[in-house]
Enzyme design. Sequence first.
Site, PDB file in Angstrom:
ATOM      1  N   ASP A  84      -5.055   5.183  -0.194  1.00  0.00           N
ATOM      2  CA  ASP A  84      -3.997   4.693   0.619  1.00  0.00           C
ATOM      3  C   ASP A  84      -3.245   5.446   1.215  1.00  0.00           C
ATOM      4  OD1 ASP A  84      -6.101   2.204   0.781  1.00  0.00           O
ATOM      5  OD2 ASP A  84      -4.684   1.366  -0.729  1.00  0.00           O
TER       6      ASP A  84
ATOM      7  N   HIS B 174       0.204  -1.433  -0.134  1.00  0.00           N
ATOM      8  CA  HIS B 174       0.069   0.230   0.434  1.00  0.00           C
ATOM      9  C   HIS B 174       1.004   1.211   0.385  1.00  0.00           C
ATOM     10  CE1 HIS B 174      -2.967  -2.881   1.414  1.00  0.00           C
ATOM     11  NE2 HIS B 174      -4.073  -1.719  -0.041  1.00  0.00           N
TER      12      HIS B 174
HETATM   13  N1  LIG Z   1      -6.457 -12.461  -1.277  1.00  0.00           N
HETATM   14  C1  LIG Z   1      -5.730 -11.426  -2.201  1.00  0.00           C
HETATM   15  N2  LIG Z   1      -5.943 -10.225  -1.695  1.00  0.00           N
HETATM   16  C2  LIG Z   1      -5.879  -9.082  -2.214  1.00  0.00           C
HETATM   17  C3  LIG Z   1      -4.934  -9.166  -3.639  1.00  0.00           C
HETATM   18  N3  LIG Z   1      -4.859  -7.707  -3.892  1.00  0.00           N
HETATM   19  C4  LIG Z   1      -5.607  -7.227  -2.776  1.00  0.00           C
HETATM   20  N4  LIG Z   1      -6.509  -7.297  -2.267  1.00  0.00           N
HETATM   21  C5  LIG Z   1      -6.959  -7.301  -0.985  1.00  0.00           C
HETATM   22  O1  LIG Z   1      -7.731  -6.768  -1.569  1.00  0.00           O
HETATM   23  C6  LIG Z   1      -7.944  -5.146  -0.634  1.00  0.00           C
HETATM   24  C7  LIG Z   1      -8.552  -4.075  -1.786  1.00  0.00           C
HETATM   25  O2  LIG Z   1      -8.224  -2.730  -0.575  1.00  0.00           O
HETATM   26  P1  LIG Z   1      -7.368  -2.811  -0.231  1.00  0.00           P
HETATM   27  O3  LIG Z   1      -6.471  -2.410  -0.678  1.00  0.00           O
HETATM   28  O4  LIG Z   1      -7.424  -1.607   1.437  1.00  0.00           O
HETATM   29  O5  LIG Z   1      -6.663  -3.906   0.391  1.00  0.00           O
HETATM   30  C8  LIG Z   1      -6.274  -5.140  -0.236  1.00  0.00           C
HETATM   31  C9  LIG Z   1      -6.096  -6.661   0.275  1.00  0.00           C
HETATM   32  O6  LIG Z   1      -6.588  -6.627   1.485  1.00  0.00           O
HETATM   33  C10 LIG Z   1      -4.998 -10.077  -3.333  1.00  0.00           C
HETATM   34  O7  LIG Z   1      -4.321 -10.573  -5.088  1.00  0.00           O
HETATM   35  N5  LIG Z   1      -4.813 -11.382  -2.747  1.00  0.00           N
END
Ligand SMILES: Nc1nc2c(ncn2[C@@H]2O[C@@H]3COP(=O)(O)O[C@H]3[C@H]2O)c(=O)[nH]1
Length: 916
Positions: free
Chosen positions: A612, A573
């Site tokens: 973020d 992030h």
């Molecule tokens: N399991 C999984 N979760 C993901 C992936 N990419 C993003 N996320 C989740 O999706 C969320 C979207 O919101 P956030 O960016 O806060 O945090 C992110 C992660 O927690 C991924 O490739 N795999």
Amino acid sequence: MSSPVRQMTHRRLPPLPGVAPHRRQMQRSPASDMVITGVTCNPGLAPHHSTRSVHSSSTMYARSPDLQPDTVTQFLFDNPDFLDTFVSQHVHEDRIRQWSQRKHRVQGHNAVTLTNGDLFKDQRSNWKNCVQSKKWRILQDLTKDNTTNKARVFTELAACAAESVNADGHNLYLVDDQNQLFLASKSSKNQRAPSACLGRIEPRTSLPAYVAFTKESVLTNSLLGDPRFPLGLGVESDRGVSAIAVPLLHGNNAILGVVELYRNYGSVPFSPEEEEVADMMLVWADICMEYVEMYNSMMKQRKLNDFLLAVTKSIFQDIVSMDTVIMKIMNYAKKLVIADRASLFLVDTKSSELYARIFDTGRVEEHIPQKEIRFPMDRGVAGHVASSGEVLNIADAYTDSRFNRDVDLQTGYRTKSILCMPIYNRGNIIGVVQMVNKIDGVFTKADEESFETFAIYCGLALHHAKLYDKIRRSEQKYRVAVEVLSYHSQCNDEEYLVTKQVPIPSDIPDILDYDYSPWAIDNDHKPVYVLYMMRDIFKMHSHKNKNEERFDLDDMIRFTLTVRKNYRNVPYHNWAHAFSVAHAMFTVIKTSQHRFTPIECLALYVACLCHDLDHRGKTNAFMVKSASPLAAIYSTSTMEHHHFNHTVTILQNEGHNIFKHLTSAEYKQILSDIRHCILATDLALFFSNRSRLQDIADKGEFSWESAEHRRLVMANSMTAADLCSMYKPWNLQVQLVDVIMEEFWQQGDQEKVKIGYVQNPIMDRDKVNELPESQVGFLVGICLPCYEVMAQILPETKPMVNGAVANLKKWRELADKEAREKEKENEEKEKEKQTDENQDEVIEEPPVKTENPSDDVKVTSEMTPSSVDYAIDDSASDTSFLAADKPLPDLGSDRTSNISVPSEKTVLSSKSDESR
Ligand SMILES: Nc1nc2c(ncn2[C@@H]2O[C@@H]3COP(=O)(O)O[C@H]3[C@H]2O)c(=O)[nH]1
């Protein structure tokens, strides 16, 4: 014209026939030795004339020898109008009242021979007369007045009682503080009071002392011979012979005083019925007095409450500083107890001293902070109160050894009375408030009581003022910290100039491709790409007519660089993620042109860039669990609220307001849209938004005219952009998953240390084998539903679905491979177990104890980090689309792949370099 009396003397009137004198009891008055009777004993007089009348008539007769009493009597009988006129014109009303009283008394004497009923009728009329009399009205007025002096009321009561039983005289005795009886009032001047004080309340002395002692009323007709009170009446009277004494009692049976009623020699002695009347009357009077007292004390309390309310309002409504609160307290305290001076000393616990910064010099203009006065806590009256907690009410300070004369010597002011009270806060003495010199007399018990209540408010006010001072101090500290931080968190001039020198490209090939890799752009160049995209979006917004350019390059550079600076150095992030999401949104905006309004486009893009900000690489669930201050401020969508607030903070920095050319309505709108968009990136909100949008789309009801529909699409677009890595080509996807897993695992590592287990299995680096299965779940449960509904509404975004489907296929293959390997492993384990069991059939394995609660959790496809977030959040989540009714995308037949995730670790946007 001759007077009627004179005319009368010339007429001889015959005596009335048949009027015989009526003999009644007769007594000799020892005082005058004059014969007095109830009726006349002189045969020459008409009935109902007393010898006193005879006497005065004789005197009149003596002056006019021609005029005989019977002539006058006859004349008066014959001419009643003459008598009326004469009396009304020539007789003073006092005389008429005396006649009336005398007549009553005569009737009272006659009552001896009357029946009980007649007697009570008679007493009732006395009572009525009394109630209607002026005295009774005075009594009513006295009791109404809340400043009533009890002695005055009892004096009037005693007079009323005396009147109601036709007493010749009465005395009122009250009990003083030393429980001694003293004469409060007497009715006759003939009496001689041996002293104002009668002495102790005891039997075998005087009648009132006896009654005060027994608390029972007494009727005696042989006053001088009674052994219970050999001294007779409380006040020496040479004429009293018959007496009634009634105690005045308080509700708690405490003796307040005694009313003594007596009749002189020559009068008819009191009867038991008259005692009853007097007793009854005074009992009611006692009750009445008690209620009056209650009423008065209630009124006093009410006044005090009103006063305290005014104090509280005044003190609490405008707490400016400790000093102003102290000044207000002092002024109010002076008013409360009517004191000349007031001072308030605070306790300095460290040095065991009392100190005052404000001292009452009696002059208003000097009632301001002066040189601090300090003295040890064991000095003077204030010191004694501060160290002992005792309330001191001193009438004459100079006779009290605790008094410290130094201050008087310094100021020249003469202290006389002092009322000093401790001020508490949470059980500790925090100060002392001192009232000096009661204006009128000395401080009373009532002053002490009301001052005690006041002191409680003082404690509260001082406590608040202290807190307020603390808050103000920490507010100033906070401002300094913000100043320092904002300096360091803003882009500096050097960074600004470097970026400004780089020309913004006029065209960037392939930038609108859904496959485009924003991660491929060097971090230092990303701001210029942002400027490129921003300028494009702003152009959409320029006023066509005025051709006004609303894009302020300088502000835009500073804003972009500061945003970059405010992303933390975390694996996923970070600034690169923000840039990729903004780029994804730019693609959506540009490919689906004119669907969103220019303001919406701007809001969507800026929201993505900032969505973020200041992310700490931890989920909302972690923030809540670890009791972070942020979670204390925002219980749901913790980080998202913070990201939005941080965006506003940056916009408010000088030279950063990229929206300064917008109208205020547009400004308001864009901030509201940005907030909506940033909060929508919380996956906990995604589920309900998306399901509502899907429903609308499925029913064919979607309309760009609907503000609600537009907001739903904006929210869904934010999630689509946020998860853009999931539709990027496979090589990018695995690298990005690698990065996000690194962030998850770091959180998992911390959880292991802090709470002993990992809340979400996906964050446990020891469970890397479960990754493909989890990615399948994430794509099927979140990403594809998001992209699909997007494509339904904005068909140009279909490449997102395609990219995600392709990646899903790959993850499935890996998951299948993983499953097969696991199956094989299990088979081998089973075989080994069988062999072991065959060798040693008897020994049974104990069940394996799980390390932590999460070991027992079955990892399912919906166990994404976000699902844990929304499980903690109480926001509604709709996971129904995870059920089998939604067909999975066709993955084709090619399920073979040799990609092993950990081995493909080519960290694209990792660690320090990537975060900037
Ligand atoms: N399991 C999984 N979760 C993901 C992936 N990419 C993003 N996320 C989740 O999706 C969320 C979207 O919101 P956030 O960016 O806060 O945090 C992110 C992660 O927690 C991924 O490739 N795999």
